[in-house]
Design an enzyme around this catalytic site. Structure first.
Site, PDB file in Angstrom:
ATOM      1  CD  GLU A  70      -2.767   1.305   2.401  1.00 49.35           C
ATOM      2  OE1 GLU A  70      -2.731   0.426   3.284  1.00 49.35           O
ATOM      3  OE2 GLU A  70      -3.522   2.296   2.438  1.00 49.35           O
ATOM      4  NE  ARG A  79       4.416  -8.345  10.328  1.00 53.94           N
ATOM      5  CZ  ARG A  79       3.817  -7.515   9.480  1.00 53.94           C
ATOM      6  NH1 ARG A  79       2.798  -7.922   8.763  1.00 53.94           N
ATOM      7  NH2 ARG A  79       4.222  -6.271   9.351  1.00 53.94           N
ATOM      8  CE  LYS A 101       2.969  -0.035   4.865  1.00 51.78           C
ATOM      9  NZ  LYS A 101       2.601  -0.026   3.447  1.00 51.78           N
TER      10      LYS A 101
HETATM   11  P1  ATP Z   1       1.144  -2.123   7.975  1.00 51.19           P
HETATM   12  O1  ATP Z   1       2.401  -1.866   8.751  1.00 51.19           O
HETATM   13  O2  ATP Z   1       0.306  -0.915   7.783  1.00 51.19           O
HETATM   14  O3  ATP Z   1       0.407  -3.383   8.337  1.00 51.19           O
HETATM   15  P2  ATP Z   1       2.369  -3.542   5.878  1.00 51.19           P
HETATM   16  O4  ATP Z   1       3.765  -3.451   6.382  1.00 51.19           O
HETATM   17  O5  ATP Z   1       1.638  -4.808   5.943  1.00 51.19           O
HETATM   18  O6  ATP Z   1       1.541  -2.382   6.493  1.00 51.19           O
HETATM   19  P3  ATP Z   1       1.800  -3.470   3.066  1.00 51.19           P
HETATM   20  O7  ATP Z   1       2.077  -2.368   2.139  1.00 51.19           O
HETATM   21  O8  ATP Z   1       0.411  -3.907   3.250  1.00 51.19           O
HETATM   22  O9  ATP Z   1       2.413  -2.998   4.411  1.00 51.19           O
HETATM   23  O10 ATP Z   1       2.718  -4.715   2.757  1.00 51.19           O
HETATM   24  C1  ATP Z   1       2.914  -5.235   1.465  1.00 51.19           C
HETATM   25  C2  ATP Z   1       3.298  -6.671   1.546  1.00 51.19           C
HETATM   26  O11 ATP Z   1       4.467  -6.827   2.341  1.00 51.19           O
HETATM   27  C3  ATP Z   1       2.228  -7.522   2.181  1.00 51.19           C
HETATM   28  O12 ATP Z   1       2.031  -8.658   1.357  1.00 51.19           O
HETATM   29  C4  ATP Z   1       2.765  -7.903   3.496  1.00 51.19           C
HETATM   30  O13 ATP Z   1       2.338  -9.198   3.828  1.00 51.19           O
HETATM   31  C5  ATP Z   1       4.273  -7.845   3.281  1.00 51.19           C
HETATM   32  N1  ATP Z   1       4.946  -7.511   4.526  1.00 51.19           N
HETATM   33  C6  ATP Z   1       4.753  -6.421   5.279  1.00 51.19           C
HETATM   34  N2  ATP Z   1       5.508  -6.472   6.397  1.00 51.19           N
HETATM   35  C7  ATP Z   1       6.204  -7.627   6.340  1.00 51.19           C
HETATM   36  C8  ATP Z   1       7.156  -8.255   7.193  1.00 51.19           C
HETATM   37  N3  ATP Z   1       7.539  -7.710   8.343  1.00 51.19           N
HETATM   38  N4  ATP Z   1       7.676  -9.443   6.818  1.00 51.19           N
HETATM   39  C9  ATP Z   1       7.305  -9.999   5.654  1.00 51.19           C
HETATM   40  N5  ATP Z   1       6.416  -9.462   4.808  1.00 51.19           N
HETATM   41  C10 ATP Z   1       5.857  -8.289   5.138  1.00 51.19           C
END
Ligand code: ATP
Ligand code: MG
Length: 763
Positions: free
Chosen positions: A28, A263, A273
């Site tokens: 996003e 994750r 974020k």
């Molecule tokens: P927020 O912190 O708002 O939850 P987010 O970090 O999930 O946001 P997105 O832009 O939705 O941000 O993430 C994009 C992709 O990255 C998603 O498929 C999410 O699963 C993956 N992602 C985000 N954080 C991690 C992480 N710490 N480890 C692995 N994958 C991640």
């Protein structure tokens, strides 16, 4: 990278379910990417690459509140920087708004969606709980026509925010709360960064994501575990449509499958974020690219390389259970990468001026030094200026040195790295008695030959030194798993403004990375100006943080006792079955890293991980160029031989990684045997020196096969009974002969060669 996700995809390809794999990375655009995203990118793009499919980059932009074009650009730059390419497959969920709307109309028509006019509050009350089913909304019974009319008017803008939502008609009694008639459209009056005011209704994540996947022909929709509960809804939505190549509001072109992995959570940092944005907005850091942040922009500025980050993602692997990864693992990967690409220079961070008496007035031969003194196969050299005034590190001088001091002190002799020997003769002071400088004697050839240097220190020529600023970063948070911004490490940044850098680095371009000898890896920052270079410390040469500071900071008597107890338990466990699984925290991380990165046996890795001095020595040796077989030889020597010498606890050693790397090299080249290596190591421990010289003094070069021949003959002649028993079938006697031969050769026979020769002679 083999993992359960790859297994599933490969099975789907093999069974013919899909002709080729299509994945996507769906950020996003409401913030910058961080190291957690890097893991997802490596999985999504990495799998598509190795399995010859493709990976889309899709901006998941259905919330007009926080999304921004600036983030879109930053995300693209970061994904490219990491080394991945989406080719022409850049998509935006916001480009599907019309299609998503048409599909929502289809859901209404088939009776699977309805407009609900409960307030948010009422909806919450109706939802029920994990143990109680929900209550159906009074609007659930609206007719298709009513719903169509209300929904089209929602789109036209006839209603205020919050007045109505469109809900999926699933099951208010479902044990999965996500399936209790979730909202799939809401009214929002905020202009969207791409569609402006074209829409005042926006589709929600669970509805948008699965359909966007389907529209793009995604075969495997890989996401993180927190979406596991959403999978039922993902499937429910897609199941309302027929799979068909014929585009219509009732069809989707393919049926993607959602797969989840754990994750990445990294110690001493935060990755939400929202929290990162807060850090930036509250100016607790200098911006999204502050080198202390786990953002890719910050890491890039700090000097991390895409190769190191990819290696890290490979090392941590893909699994289904959430865990905390020690940041030491990431630092290990960056050291490993920078070691091979960062030319060495000398930089004095806290200068002490030294006047060199007796330095030849006409100067000395220019010092031409390899860029990688410990790894001569790497190219490059530099000219290091020297004059009669130099700077040394304040901490390399002690007026009243502790017992095992290997640096400068009154009367002591040290070697200036890459140059000659000096003896400290006088301390210069100001009116208050503080030390302002030193006078040292530059030892000429003859004197230098007789003197014994205590150790080697780095230095910089005063006349030509570059004045540089060095920004020293420490972990952003004080605690392993930070929960609030109040746990920020107050000393995460130290700015050193009086550093003196070797002149050969004068032309360093922004982003250029160096190893400042004895300090760590540093890269030129974007704040550098002509005549004033600024450097960021990427990482120290060794992992000293967890060992000293973390303990100092958190130490209470209880903590110390608990740690001792744990160490005892750990040692007992290691004695029973040396397995990395018996370790915890950084020790475990280190042990795993030694196994993964260097092929060190697990038992040896455990010993190295548990004893910091041994582990550091191993890392220094790797840093000095021992890799592959040589790294394994080193690890074994350290764990099996050196550990015994240090059983009373850590102490200063008169040799370091450079010497060990040389020793390991002699073994792997077959110049000496393991037996001789042990002997040389013993001598290194007691009196230091260069392994090459020690081997020569011992006459320790391994015997060639032709030299071995006569010894074998002699051993066999001396043991006629054993020879006949061997020949009569008692093969186990081979070990007896090998032992005799080794003794006869005083350890200079290579065991393998000896065995082969014995076998053929005994025939
Ligand atoms: P927020 O912190 O708002 O939850 P987010 O970090 O999930 O946001 P997105 O832009 O939705 O941000 O993430 C994009 C992709 O990255 C998603 O498929 C999410 O699963 C993956 N992602 C985000 N954080 C991690 C992480 N710490 N480890 C692995 N994958 C991640
Ligand atoms: Mg998210």
């Amino acid at each position: 990278m083999q993992n359960f996700i790859r297994d599933i995809i490969e099975a789907d390809l093999q069974s013919g379910k899909h002709a080729s794999v299509v994945t996507r990375f769906p950020p996003e655009p409401n913030g910058h990417l961080h190291i957690g995203h890097a893991k997802a990118i490596c999985v999504d793009f990495g799998l598509a690459t190795v399995l010859a499919g493709r990976c889309h980059l899709r901006m998941d932009d259905t919330n007009p509140d926080a999304e921004d074009m600036e983030y879109v650009a930053a995300i693209q730059r970061d994904v490219r920087w990491l080394g991945f390419d989406w080719a022409e497959h850049l998509f935006f969920a916001s480009d599907y708004y019309e299609q998503l709307y048409e599909h929502a109309l289809h859901l209404i028509r088939i009776g699977k969606a309805y407009v609900c006019s409960l307030t948010e509050e009422e909806m919450r009350e109706h939802r029920g709980s994990l143990t109680e089913p929900g209550t159906e909304s009074v609007h659930r019974g609206r007719t298709v026509d009513e719903n169509l009319e209300l929904f089209t008017r929602m789109r036209k803008g006839d209603f205020a925010e919050g007045e109505h939502v469109l809900r999926a008609k699933c099951d208010m009694a479902s044990p999965n709360m996500k399936l209790r008639d979730p909202a799939i459209y809401r009214i929002k009056r905020t202009p969207h960064y791409r569609t402006g005011n074209a829409w005042c209704i926006y589709p929600l994540y669970d509805y948008t994501h699965c359909l966007s996947d389907a529209f793009e022909g995604i075969t495997h929709s890989i996401c993180t575990l927190e979406f596991e509960n959403n999978r039922d809804l993902y499937d429910w939505v897609l199941n309302q449509f027929e799979v068909s190549a014929e585009p219509s509001p009732g069809t989707i072109p393919c049926r993607p499958r959602q797969l989840e992995f754990a994750r990445l959570n990294l110690s001493y940092t935060m990755m939400s974020k929202r929290k990162l944005l807060q850090l930036v907005q509250e100016k607790r850091v200098s911006g999204w690219d502050d080198p202390r942040l786990p953002t890719l922009a910050g890491m890039r500025r700090r000097g991390y390389t895409p190769e190191a980050i990819r290696a890290f993602c490979e090392m941590i692997g893909v699994a289904k259970n959430n865990s905390l990864v020690d940041v030491g693992k990431l630092e290990f990967c960056i050291r490993d990468d920078l070691n091979r690409r960062s030319p060495r220079v000398m930089c004095v961070l806290a200068p002490l001026e030294v006047q060199l008496d007796g330095f030849p007035e006409a100067g000395i031969e220019p010092l031409v030094v390899p860029s990688f003194p410990a790894e001569l196969s790497l190219p490059g050299s530099r000219s290091v200026p020297i004059g009669s005034r130099i700077f040394i590190e304040q901490e390399d001088f002690s007026e009243t040195p502790p017992p095992e001091w290997h640096r400068l002190s009154p009367g002591a002799v040290v070697r200036l790295r890459h140059a000659g020997l000096i003896r400290c003769e006088e301390i210069l002071r100001d009116g208050t008695g503080s030390v302002t400088g030193l006078r040292c004697r530059w030892l000429g050839h003859d004197e230098a030959n007789q003197a014994k240097a205590k150790g080697t220190i780095h230095w910089v020529c005063a006349e030509t030194a570059l004045d540089v600023e060095v920004r020293v970063y420490d972990r952003l948070f004080d605690v392993e798993v930070p929960e609030s911004l109040e746990q920020l490490n107050p000393t995460s940044l130290a700015v050193l403004t009086h550093c003196k850098l070797e002149a050969s680095a004068a032309g360093a371009e922004c982003g250029a990375s160096f190893q400042f000898e004895r300090h760590g890896y540093y890269c030129a920052d974007t704040d550098s100006r002509p005549g004033r270079l600024v450097f960021n410390r990427t990482v120290t040469l060794r992992d000293g943080w967890t060992r000293d500071d973390a303990k100092d900071r958190a130490d209470t008597r209880e903590a110390a006792l608990a740690r001792q107890e744990k160490q005892r338990a750990g040692a007992a466990m290691a004695a029973r079955a040396p397995s990395a699984a018996g370790l915890e925290g950084v020790e475990r991380t280190r042990a795993e890293a030694y196994v993964a990165a260097h092929g060190v046996s697990e038992a040896v890795a455990v010993v190295l991980a548990q004893h910091r001095q041994l582990g550091e020595l191993f890392e220094q040796t790797v840093g000095a160029g021992a890799s592959g077989k040589a790294a394994q030889v080193t690890a074994n020597l350290i764990a099996n031989e050196l550990a015994g010498h240090l059983s009373d606890g850590p102490r200063a050693l008169p040799f370091g990684g450079v010497e060990l790397a040389e020793l390991a090299g002699l073994v792997t080249q077959g110049t000496i045997t393991h037996g001789v290596a042990k002997e040389v190591l013993g001598q290194l421990v007691t009196r230091g020196g260069r392994p090459g010289d020690l081997v020569a003094a011992l006459g320790g070069e391994a015997l060639s096969v032709s030299e071995l021949g006569p010894l074998v003959a002699a051993v066999l002649a001396a043991h006629p009974d054993e020879v006949s028993r061997y020949r009569a079938g008692k093969n186990t006697l081979l070990g007896f002969f090998v032992g005799k031969l080794m003794r006869a050769s005083r350890g200079k026979a290579d065991a393998k060669a000896a065995e082969d020769l014995l076998r053929s002679r005994l025939g």
